[in-house]
Design an enzyme around this catalytic site. Structure first.
Site, PDB file in Angstrom:
ATOM      1  N   SER A   1      18.318   5.917  19.793  1.00 40.01           N
ATOM      2  CA  SER A   1      17.467   6.692  20.712  1.00 40.01           C
ATOM      3  C   SER A   1      18.223   7.361  21.848  1.00 40.01           C
ATOM      4  O   SER A   1      17.649   8.199  22.544  1.00 40.01           O
ATOM      5  CB  SER A   1      16.382   5.798  21.300  1.00 40.01           C
ATOM      6  OG  SER A   1      15.517   5.381  20.286  1.00 40.01           O
TER       7      SER A   1
ATOM      8  N   LYS B   1      18.090  11.006  21.745  1.00 37.81           N
ATOM      9  CA  LYS B   1      16.907  11.774  22.160  1.00 37.81           C
ATOM     10  C   LYS B   1      17.182  12.633  23.389  1.00 37.81           C
ATOM     11  O   LYS B   1      16.559  13.686  23.576  1.00 37.81           O
ATOM     12  CB  LYS B   1      15.746  10.815  22.450  1.00 37.81           C
ATOM     13  CG  LYS B   1      15.260  10.092  21.207  1.00 37.81           C
ATOM     14  CD  LYS B   1      14.277   8.973  21.551  1.00 37.81           C
ATOM     15  CE  LYS B   1      13.864   8.201  20.311  1.00 37.81           C
ATOM     16  NZ  LYS B   1      12.990   7.053  20.639  1.00 37.81           N
TER      17      LYS B   1
ATOM     18  N   TYR C   1      15.017  13.353  11.998  1.00 36.73           N
ATOM     19  CA  TYR C   1      14.980  12.337  13.053  1.00 36.73           C
ATOM     20  C   TYR C   1      15.840  11.123  12.701  1.00 36.73           C
ATOM     21  O   TYR C   1      16.633  10.639  13.517  1.00 36.73           O
ATOM     22  CB  TYR C   1      13.524  11.918  13.279  1.00 36.73           C
ATOM     23  CG  TYR C   1      13.329  10.821  14.285  1.00 36.73           C
ATOM     24  CD1 TYR C   1      13.403  11.074  15.643  1.00 36.73           C
ATOM     25  CD2 TYR C   1      13.064   9.519  13.876  1.00 36.73           C
ATOM     26  CE1 TYR C   1      13.222  10.066  16.579  1.00 36.73           C
ATOM     27  CE2 TYR C   1      12.873   8.499  14.794  1.00 36.73           C
ATOM     28  CZ  TYR C   1      12.949   8.778  16.144  1.00 36.73           C
ATOM     29  OH  TYR C   1      12.772   7.774  17.061  1.00 36.73           O
TER      30      TYR C   1
ATOM     31  N   TYR D   1      11.521   2.810  27.813  1.00 33.49           N
ATOM     32  CA  TYR D   1      10.196   2.451  27.303  1.00 33.49           C
ATOM     33  C   TYR D   1       9.424   1.665  28.362  1.00 33.49           C
ATOM     34  O   TYR D   1       9.433   2.060  29.528  1.00 33.49           O
ATOM     35  CB  TYR D   1      10.318   1.639  25.994  1.00 33.49           C
ATOM     36  CG  TYR D   1      11.310   2.235  25.037  1.00 33.49           C
ATOM     37  CD1 TYR D   1      11.146   3.538  24.559  1.00 33.49           C
ATOM     38  CD2 TYR D   1      12.433   1.534  24.634  1.00 33.49           C
ATOM     39  CE1 TYR D   1      12.066   4.100  23.688  1.00 33.49           C
ATOM     40  CE2 TYR D   1      13.348   2.092  23.756  1.00 33.49           C
ATOM     41  CZ  TYR D   1      13.160   3.368  23.301  1.00 33.49           C
ATOM     42  OH  TYR D   1      14.071   3.913  22.446  1.00 33.49           O
TER      43      TYR D   1
ATOM     44  N   VAL E   1      18.288   1.428  20.265  1.00 29.57           N
ATOM     45  CA  VAL E   1      18.080   0.131  19.636  1.00 29.57           C
ATOM     46  C   VAL E   1      19.375  -0.371  18.978  1.00 29.57           C
ATOM     47  O   VAL E   1      19.480  -1.540  18.583  1.00 29.57           O
ATOM     48  CB  VAL E   1      16.892   0.238  18.645  1.00 29.57           C
ATOM     49  CG1 VAL E   1      17.338   0.889  17.360  1.00 29.57           C
ATOM     50  CG2 VAL E   1      16.254  -1.103  18.403  1.00 29.57           C
TER      51      VAL E   1
END
Lengths: 308, 308, 308, 308
Positions: D68, D71, D195, D243, D261
């Site tokens: 992530s 991103k 993705y 998050y 992660v």
């Protein structure tokens, strides 16, 4: 309960005329392209009575996509095949949410509230499929329906199934979400394919009313379903058969029912009658608008409400 | 439906012995201090039949706090007084959430899902109260119960009401939350006071079964409630009477019922019988553990399930 | 960071004129009757600089109700008094929900997400109150503000406090809900009374900007707050200071801030400046509409964003 | 801000030793089979300073799956390509929910809360993909990273991408759910494929720290990203980068950061330094356990917190 069939037939004819005069059809489901083409201004009703007679009015010989009404029969097959084990994977409580909701599934870690919302029906179909090819699972549902209806001319409309496979993104989401919680045993695309085909079964209200006799446990029906299992299906239909409009249906109609987004509703008067209504325009909950109205009027006329 | 009263009495006696032998009582509600003192190892059952007979077994002359069972009778009073207007303020769908949940109330802007969860019952009580003093509103509920039960010895236990007023923080939260959405017409403390007193009504299962005859519409009952309204109360009890355990109760018992946290359950076999069970230990949903079991066994023995 | 105070003053004057010319004030909070009377077409800004100067423009000497801006100072007092213990009772994560939401509180069993939403602020006030009378707790907050602002003329407006006590049903609901989870140590009405009075503190932007210097840790400020604690308050203001508009404020302004429903916002440029803006009209998130705009323009002009 | 690089290097060495001595590694992500094989007992840190120096300690030359963290760079590409249009499809508020939550997506009708939770990142990737083949979109992200890091040896690990494609049921659910709300422009499987490959980019902490200089806007970095856009990325990283642990990271570390992660975290001290830490064991929020600890210690040692 004795029924004056002649008076009831006259009532169904008046009701059909009344519904056409109202011009209040609701809107057809627009998320399945193939169903969006259907003319909403249609109505049919069929009632199978305990004495074997079948009354009907309106377009009772026209085939429509039974969609979620199929979930009752799939569940019947699964209860026959796996017994009560299915309840470890799916609950039997009303969800209070829309038919395609994924919200509770996250909070409740992949165990759908009941077998009649989409998530729960995917689990049921998955259980039916396990150990077999999709074709065999679908054959079992069709065979069940044909035996219950005592009629062989019941089929799947492949165009509707294909239409859903191409656009049913929310159901694809639900299946993959269930899989992420290990609550699907088969590959999501296999379960989904079976599910979309099961929902694409076409029937007339005549056929559906006859098939429902087995759930109403009318005299002389096929022994496919025990009285105990029929009772439980009826309980589930009463509390969960109309998604987040189930309470309202129970309040207004007072009979167990299961609706489908194609506009059909199967309504059961246990021991007395099996009723199928169809009108493709839907209300806000995704249930047939005039179908619900018809069920309410029939219950009022006949006094068949289970609530006295 | 003819009932062999002698066989049923023998069954109730066996059932009572069986329940005592099980030693599986559940836990008494601990959030109301006055109820937490009650010994869970108690059971009573009373059945009022259509022919006027009253069967019973166990501690059927012992008074218990009817708590949420009172909501059925308050709603009956409100339907009599205000008719169907109440449905603009409260829904009639199962909530899928706990009896004291506030979550949906935020999402649905202060309109409770149904009149049997606490938020909805506060709205019903508020409607009963409007234009009157709490004492008068409570008198109406008591008068209704007394006429329905044909017995005057039905009262409120002030110690239980006080116990709830001192510790019922979640209900106080619900009432103030409703008020913030303008869905209470009275000051929250007035509505709450009336609500806590209504819940603190004490009855025996004999009294409750007799009072329930009016909802079962047994022959010869007081005309306090129209058949139409009784039918609607039964529909609501079926879909919403046991909070987020309503689906399970319908599935297992197949009859409309309303439970209270004091351990009582009123179960209706429309046109056939009114059943009251009591056992103060609760299951995970806050419904009487052995009371539910007893209702299930009675339905199985009698075949009174409305689902066939 | 050197600041050209003269250029900044000229900018603030232009900004004030610009804001009045826009006639785009938002709507004043209507749920507190006393605040609903305020004319939305008002604006003030004050900036306390590291060198001791105080710049201002607009109605910077007019008192307004600081409301939730007070939560920063109450938390500062509690951190001083109880240290990090408070985090066992309240989290420090953005909630993603409205300032007065009760929804997460149910899901998270009475532990509010952070001390700046109403539920969390009630817990903070409750911690401040414990062991003392409301008057003493309020005195501590006022004394803190007065020492930080180096000004004694800071008071509570009793009319606003009373207005909230009479109509703050949602806050009463939140307090009782917290109590039901044992996350209030005092009687709900005591905590609520203290909370409503704390929110009813009146200040000018001049006073608020001066009080904020202690959170900005400008040179020479009172040692009331350690640098470590100031840093943590700033972190919380950045992630949680504007309820479910916090991300947007960080994105547009790039500085920690805390808004109040009275239209005030305290904005901190750590080590550089303390900024107070006020305009009573609110945006959809309940934060000052022109106050947010002003903060954005000031950050752009000065380059004070902490994000480079 | 002047940095004593020698003291900082000594600190990083001590920190690395300290972390190994703690034996408190957390657990590696187990839902991606390929990542589940990684030994959790690893740690690396690299810091790129404004003067061009690169400090490091631990396994700073070992490649890991950035997951992530990618991103941030995809969003940078999209902001460059489409400007601010992306905000019509995705919000910029912290979600308060898990990285893979689907719950808010239902309530908010398919518009993810921010571009750093999985649903939002799928939308960003979808925007990058539109009008091109997956290979081209991925090439753009890789080219961006290579130019930012001034190093060509940055690649995708196809085994990790394949592992996610086979088991990423929750992401497949999210993508199809977004599609059902018309918030994907490409076929779900294309967006998902892109993705999963973007997440499977492998980097060392040395490479990641160097790539992060562009977000820290250190002197002399590539002009790929405007200062304005870098500022906005930092704001999003601060409020949404971890998050439902974002508030805690801001509170403890006080710097914008984005975790993956795979155990990597990119931490930015705007204008001062770009920090990459890696340790594959995760905490309860799915963020690197020792990585977070290291970031906190580095911020404390250096005083780089943006909050003063």
């Amino acid at each position: 309960m004795t029924v004056d069939a002649q008076a009831l037939q006259a009532f169904l004819d008046r009701l059909t005329a009344d519904i056409h005069a109202r011009h209040d059809w609701g809107e057809v489901a627009n998320y399945i392209p193939e169903l969006a083409k259907v003319d909403p201004a249609q109505f049919a009703v069929s009632i199978a009575l305990a004495d074997g007679r079948l009354l009907h009015a309106g377009a009772s010989a026209r085939r429509f996509s039974i969609q979620s009404v199929s979930k009752v029969f799939t569940l019947a097959c699964v209860l026959g095949r796996h017994g009560e084990q299915i309840w470890t994977r799916v609950g039997r409580e009303p969800s209070g949410t829309r038919f395609d909701s994924i919200l509770l599934l996250e909070q409740e870690k992949g165990r759908p509230r009941n077998p009649f919302i989409n998530a729960g029906a995917l689990v049921t179909t998955d259980a039916l499929l396990t150990g077999r090819a999709p074709r065999e699972a679908l054959s079992e549902v069709l065979a069940f329906l044909r035996e219950a209806a005592e009629e062989d001319d019941i089929h799947i409309d492949p165009a509707v199934a294909l239409s859903e496979e191409r656009t049913g993104f929310r159901n694809i989401a639900l299946a993959n979400y269930l899989k992420s919680f290990d609550n699907l045993q088969n590959a999501p695309e296999l379960t989904l394919g079976t599910y979309f085909h099961q929902c694409a079964i076409e029937m007339t209200t005549d056929q559906l009313a006859r098939a429902g006799r087995i759930i109403a446990q009318l005299p002389g029906v096929s022994p496919l379903l025990t009285a105990e299992k029929a009772r439980r299906l009826n309980a589930l239909m009463m509390t969960c058969g109309h998604y987040d409009g189930s309470g309202d249906f129970a309040f207004r109609v007072g009979l167990p029912g299961k609706s489908g987004v194609g506009g059909g509703i199967l309504v059961i008067a246990p021991g007395v009658a099996s009723i199928a209504v169809w009108s493709p325009g839907l209300n806000l909950y995704g249930n047939s608008h005039m179908g619900t109205y018809a069920a309410e009027q029939i219950a009022k006329f006949t006094g068949w409400s289970v609530f006295g």
